[in-house]
Motif scaffolding. Structure first.
Motif, PDB file in Angstrom:
ATOM      1  N   UNK A   6       0.852  -1.182   0.000  1.00 24.85           N
ATOM      2  CA  UNK A   6       0.000   0.000   0.000  1.00 24.85           C
ATOM      3  C   UNK A   6       0.894   1.241   0.000  1.00 24.85           C
ATOM      4  N   UNK A   7       0.360   2.402  -0.387  1.00 29.07           N
ATOM      5  CA  UNK A   7       1.159   3.625  -0.296  1.00 29.07           C
ATOM      6  C   UNK A   7       1.713   3.857   1.111  1.00 29.07           C
ATOM      7  N   UNK A  30      11.583   1.359  -4.948  1.00 27.22           N
ATOM      8  CA  UNK A  30      10.442   2.112  -4.423  1.00 27.22           C
ATOM      9  C   UNK A  30      10.131   3.389  -5.202  1.00 27.22           C
ATOM     10  N   UNK A  31      11.089   3.889  -5.992  1.00 27.84           N
ATOM     11  CA  UNK A  31      10.925   5.180  -6.664  1.00 27.84           C
ATOM     12  C   UNK A  31      11.045   5.004  -8.171  1.00 27.84           C
ATOM     13  N   UNK A  77      -3.783   6.142  -3.506  1.00 30.44           N
ATOM     14  CA  UNK A  77      -2.623   6.586  -4.277  1.00 30.44           C
ATOM     15  C   UNK A  77      -1.610   7.399  -3.491  1.00 30.44           C
ATOM     16  N   UNK A  78      -1.928   7.756  -2.257  1.00 26.93           N
ATOM     17  CA  UNK A  78      -1.092   8.687  -1.516  1.00 26.93           C
ATOM     18  C   UNK A  78      -0.811   8.190  -0.106  1.00 26.93           C
ATOM     19  N   UNK A 115       1.481   2.350  -9.554  1.00 20.98           N
ATOM     20  CA  UNK A 115       2.027   1.031  -9.899  1.00 20.98           C
ATOM     21  C   UNK A 115       3.099   0.585  -8.906  1.00 20.98           C
ATOM     22  N   UNK A 116       2.869   0.874  -7.623  1.00 17.07           N
ATOM     23  CA  UNK A 116       3.762   0.406  -6.572  1.00 17.07           C
ATOM     24  C   UNK A 116       5.050   1.192  -6.393  1.00 17.07           C
TER      25      UNK A 116
END
Length: 138
Positions: A6-7, A30-31, A77-78, A115-116
């Motif tokens: 999850x975000x 992660x980025x 998303x956040x 997308x993770x």
């Protein structure tokens, strides 16, 4: 099959692994390659390579920096992470000779995840206050 993170889980990993454990190999995991970072003072960085440069500069000045997660929020998303950093100014950086001062500062980081992966982030912390503290006489 593993569930995607999850975000909020990504935000927690970011601080615990990338910052506290200095796990640079996790940064591109992660980025996204073209992630946008909006930092204090109007500084903008694009891509995880530029983030690594930023992190290296911070850790050069504050090599023992630790980040404590105080609160987290997340949705589809956040994620928003409220944190506190503590460190000793024992390294070169910020244009200052190491002062040996202990510092503590709080901030918030808002992550946008797609997308993770982190695709955009906003940091809000008192960078001016930190520099003023380090510049002032003991």
């Amino acid at each position: 099959m593993n569930q995607p993170l999850t975000p909020k889980e990504i935000g927690i990993l970011w601080f615990n692994k990338v910052w506290n454990e200095r796990d640079a190999a996790l940064i591109p995991v992660l980025m996204s390659d073209d992630a946008k970072g909006h930092l204090e003072g109007g500084q903008e960085i694009v891509g995880y390579h530029k983030f690594i440069e930023f992190q290296n500069a911070m850790l050069a000045a504050l090599p023992d920096m630790r980040v404590e997660i105080l609160e987290t929020l997340g949705d589809d998303d956040d994620a928003c992470i409220l944190w506190r950093a503590t460190a000793n100014h024992s390294g070169e950086g910020f244009g200052l000779t190491p002062t040996g001062k202990s510092v503590s500062f709080r901030g918030m980081t808002w992550f946008r995840i797609k997308d993770g992966k982190i695709v955009e982030g906003w940091d809000s912390w008192d960078q001016t206050g930190l520099l003023a503290n380090l510049s002032s006489p003991a």
